[in-house]
Scaffold this active site. Structure first.
Site, PDB file in Angstrom:
ATOM      1  CG  ASP A   1      -2.158   0.920   0.935  1.00 14.31           C
ATOM      2  OD1 ASP A   1      -2.067   1.765   0.023  1.00 14.31           O
ATOM      3  OD2 ASP A   1      -3.187   0.809   1.635  1.00 14.31           O
TER       4      ASP A   1
HETATM    5  C1  BGC Z   1      -4.998   3.274  -0.129  1.00 13.54           C
HETATM    6  C2  BGC Z   1      -5.021   2.242  -1.237  1.00 13.54           C
HETATM    7  C3  BGC Z   1      -4.801   2.910  -2.562  1.00 13.54           C
HETATM    8  C4  BGC Z   1      -3.496   3.670  -2.515  1.00 13.54           C
HETATM    9  C5  BGC Z   1      -3.144   4.369  -3.807  1.00 13.54           C
HETATM   10  C6  BGC Z   1      -3.816   4.199  -0.200  1.00 13.54           C
HETATM   11  O1  BGC Z   1      -4.024   5.329   0.592  1.00 13.54           O
HETATM   12  O2  BGC Z   1      -5.044   2.634   1.128  1.00 13.54           O
HETATM   13  O3  BGC Z   1      -6.231   1.531  -1.223  1.00 13.54           O
HETATM   14  O4  BGC Z   1      -4.830   1.963  -3.582  1.00 13.54           O
HETATM   15  O5  BGC Z   1      -3.568   4.652  -1.506  1.00 13.54           O
HETATM   16  O6  BGC Z   1      -3.909   5.496  -3.999  1.00 13.54           O
END
Ligand code: BGC
Length: 758
Positions: free
Chosen positions: A246
């Site tokens: 993540d």
């Molecule tokens: C989120 C993810 C997301 C990623 C990219 C993170 O803050 O938890 O679900 O895919 O950002 O934007």
């Protein structure tokens, strides 16, 4: 006894040979460039060897807008509007795997059409309670329902030569303190509740990638977690795709490098300083980390690239995809239609008759609100979004007078974040979110105290701001209530459209309570006094308390259902579509009834223990005999269905596996065509170990013309009867008697039968 078999995924030998060749040719620098971001949503390319960068995008509800490569600022080209799909919570309410497949197809085609390689979806975390801010992005409280929809969704995406990236692995059950919170869970709960959908995503869906979550699991961050990534994901499940972190979930170079974490992504523009950039390179050069671990990561990434036809000769045959096609919108409309849930229709008020409604009053901010641009990383730039009001007006045309009144006040929130919210959210969380004590080795007790104090001050300011907003809402509402009530008295029909919005259903924080905001409860009670027959409808991403539900005659619930929400909404209210959505999660009467309210293990910082084990959602309400407002699996239709002729037949499946064939008949006894989802629960009669009263193990959705019936046959496998024995580390299906329960919901039981597992 059923041993869990380790599934070997078949690797293609020719591809593996090509991968080896490339790995040998790659320099250390080149390999390093492949395992970390070189942009907010892409990795580095190795042009010399024809290896492109890996382009990712969010997310579950459509392909996100384009940002500048190194800043969270939209590139402003206006060529990135897309189809806005139903959120996963809406999709799950359809209980329709075919629609999950179609949604995957649409998302995959749009992602490919926008030139992406990986779409950061679907979100398949289990909804442990109603307050998690990201529940709207997830499917269900039930593992079986989640996995049954996730698998076709992933297949649909990947048929477009785009990788699904199932997220967030694992036990990412709250947003509070999301970067640091440690989820403590026992093995049985982990294997029975929180892992099955991920396992199915990998083994049955064949997901090419998976996203390591922000949180810690049993003391270690998910992206550095040997147990989770090496032992479970790679060894037990045989996953050979790529693990992507993540955004900002990698904290320590060595720890993350030495487990099966392949691609480090984050939110900051200092790409060369990412843990898997210079720090990893230097550690390898100094001999502190073996280059072999880097090679493994590169292999996993290349394997995914080969599967996506990104490299080699097959590039020519890679699908091109497309976005914003009429076919996509058609599929999205269909999903929206099947996702809306008729919770109550006591006086058969619905469907309305178009000819008889000359004066329609629509009250409530969600009638006119657009939701696609909010919620966090799930936000998208929709090509369009039909609001319920727009849907009603276009459906009814000019012969019906439609009056809209906001009914209640929604403070105009200057976005608490600018476009850069994603970077800031991480920055702030990291620096200000509270820990009980020192949170990492670099932190002194003194600075931890300062951090806590800063957090406390900020929290107080936030609460004071909320209080102010409430006050403002209260003042403004006086007038808005009066207007709405006066108009309601004088209409043929009154439709209230309330609920939540992404100031509540959002990434980054959890809801504080389960109440409808903006004093909607007061307005609804008043409305019901002047118009008992007010049709109450809601849009939201998670359950709300409905203290007036006994007095209400008609209640319709919709999750964020995509760009065609308003059209589906109008068609359902006026009977052109017969509702067939069912709740994929329990709607508790009040938050205090939930197990997380009782054990206090939710929404706190530092660490949470899932001490309820298997007993949350319907498993908890069942055991404690607490009546929810609306139970798991509930949803009405404009027609009625009867169930009959239950036959249970124990049989031997392939590999001599014990299976039970369940068959029964469903009949549409009403006057309109409709669809019914029959749910099959298994209840062990005298289990040797503690087990939930009953658990969903299969379901089927049938469409029937008026008066027609059909025979349904479903096979339950031995695995469906099994529980996880943590000591033996295996699933066991004990011999003995089991009740097979067929229900129209988890409480509306229609058929029961006994079967014996030999
Ligand atoms: C989120 C993810 C997301 C990623 C990219 C993170 O803050 O938890 O679900 O895919 O950002 O934007």
């Amino acid at each position: 006894m059923k041993k869990e078999v380790k599934k070997e995924l078949t690797k293609d030998k020719k591809t593996e040979a090509q991968i080896e060749k490339l790995v040998k040719k790659l320099t250390l620098d080149e390999k390093i460039s492949m395992v970390h971001a070189a942009g907010l949503f892409q990795t580095g390319a190795v042009e010399r060897l024809g290896i492109p960068s890996l382009k990712c995008s969010d997310g579950p509800m459509g392909v996100r807008n384009e940002f500048l490569n190194d800043r969270w600022i939209p590139n402003g080209n206006n060529d990135d509007n897309v189809s806005y799909l139903a959120s996963n919570s809406a999709l799950a309410s359809t209980w329709n795997p075919e629609l999950a497949y179609q949604s995957g197809q649409v998302l995959g085609a749009e992602a490919r059409g926008r030139g992406k390689d990986v779409i950061l979806a679907p979100g398949i975390n289990i909804k442990r309670g109603p307050l998690c801010g990201r529940n709207f992005e997830y499917m269900s409280e039930d593992p079986k329902l989640t996995e049954t929809l996730a698998v076709p969704f992933i297949k649909g995406v990947q048929e477009n030569d785009v990788a699904a990236c199932v997220k967030h692995f694992a036990c990412n059950v709250q947003e509070t303190d999301r970067l640091m919170v440690d989820t403590i869970v026992d093995d049985r709960t982990l294997y029975e509740i929180y892992l099955p959908a991920f396992k199915a995503a990998v083994q049955e869906g064949g997901s090419y990638s998976i996203m390591g979550a922000y949180n810690k699991l049993m003391g270690t961050h998910c992206c550095e977690n040997k147990e989770l990534l090496d032992r479970i994901l790679r060894e037990e499940w045989g996953f050979d795709g790529a693990v992507i972190s993540d955004w900002g979930a990698v904290h320590k170079t060595k720890e993350a490098a030495e487990v099966s974490m392949d691609v480090e992504m984050s939110v900051f523009p200092d790409f060369d300083d990412y843990k898997f950039a210079n720090p990893l390179k230097e550690a390898i050069q100094k001999g502190e980390i073996s280059e072999k671990v880097l090679d493994d990561k590169v292999r996993n990434i290349l394997r995914m690239m080969f599967r996506l036809k990104m490299v080699g000769k097959q590039k020519e045959t890679r699908k091109a995809g497309t976005y914003n096609s009429p076919a996509h919108r058609e599929a999205i409309l269909h999903t929206a239609e099947e996702s809306m849930i008729l919770l109550k229709n006591e006086k058969k008020k619905l469907p309305l008759d178009k000819k008889k409604v000359k004066k329609l009053v629509v009250i409530g901010q969600n009638a006119a609100k657009i939701h696609s641009d909010g919620g966090g990383s799930a936000e998208i730039k929709a090509l369009y979004e039909i609001s319920p009001l727009m849907g009603l007006k276009t459906y009814l045309g000019g012969n019906t007078e439609v009056t809209y009144l906001p009914g209640y006040y929604v403070p105009d929130k200057p976005k608490t974040f600018d476009h850069n919210w994603q970077e800031k959210s991480l920055d702030e969380l990291e620096n200000t979110d509270i820990g009980v004590a020192v949170r990492n080795p670099d932190e002194t007790l003194e600075s931890a105290k300062e951090r806590e104090e800063a957090f406390r001050v900020e929290e107080e300011a936030r609460k004071a701001q909320l209080e102010k907003e409430k006050q403002l809402v209260h003042e403004k509402n006086k007038h808005l209530f009066e207007q709405a009530l006066a108009a309601a008295k004088d209409a043929d029909e009154v439709i209230f459209v309330g609920g939540l919005n992404h100031d509540y259903d959002s990434e980054g924080f959890d809801r504080e309570d389960m109440k409808l905001p903006y004093e909607q409860d007061i307005l609804i009670e008043e409305l019901l006094k002047v118009r008992k027959d007010t049709i109450l409808t809601f849009i939201g991403g998670s359950p709300v308390e409905m203290p007036w539900r006994e007095q209400a005659e008609t209640i319709l619930w919709s999750y964020y259902a995509g760009m065609e929400t308003g059209n589906a909404f109008a068609k359902i209210l006026f009977g052109e579509v017969n509702p067939s959505g069912k709740l994929a999660e329990t709607f508790p009467a009040k938050y205090e009834d939930c197990v997380t309210a009782k054990n206090g293990q939710f929404g706190i910082r530092g660490s949470i223990t899932l001490s309820e084990g298997l007993y949350y959602g319907y498993r908890y309400f069942d055991r404690e005999r607490i009546a929810p407002a609306f139970c798991f699996g509930h949803g009405l239709s404009y027609t009625q269905f009867t169930y009959s002729n239950l036959v249970l037949k124990p049989e031997k499946g392939k590999d001599k596996e014990k299976v039970v064939k369940v068959s029964f008949t469903i009949k549409n006894t009403g006057k309109t065509a409709g669809a019914e989802t029959a749910q099959i629960y298994i209840a062990p009669i005298s289990p040797k170990v503690d087990r939930p009263v009953k658990e969903l193990k299969a379901f089927t959705k049938v469409k029937l013309a008026a008066g027609k019936s059909t025979k349904v046959t479903i096979s339950l496998s031995e695995q469906d009867f099994a529980y996880f024995d943590a000591d033996l580390h295996t699933f066991i299906a004990d011999a003995g008697d089991y009740e097979i329960i067929v229900g129209a919901s988890c409480e509306d039981i229609r058929l029961k039968g006994l079967c014996t597992l030999a």
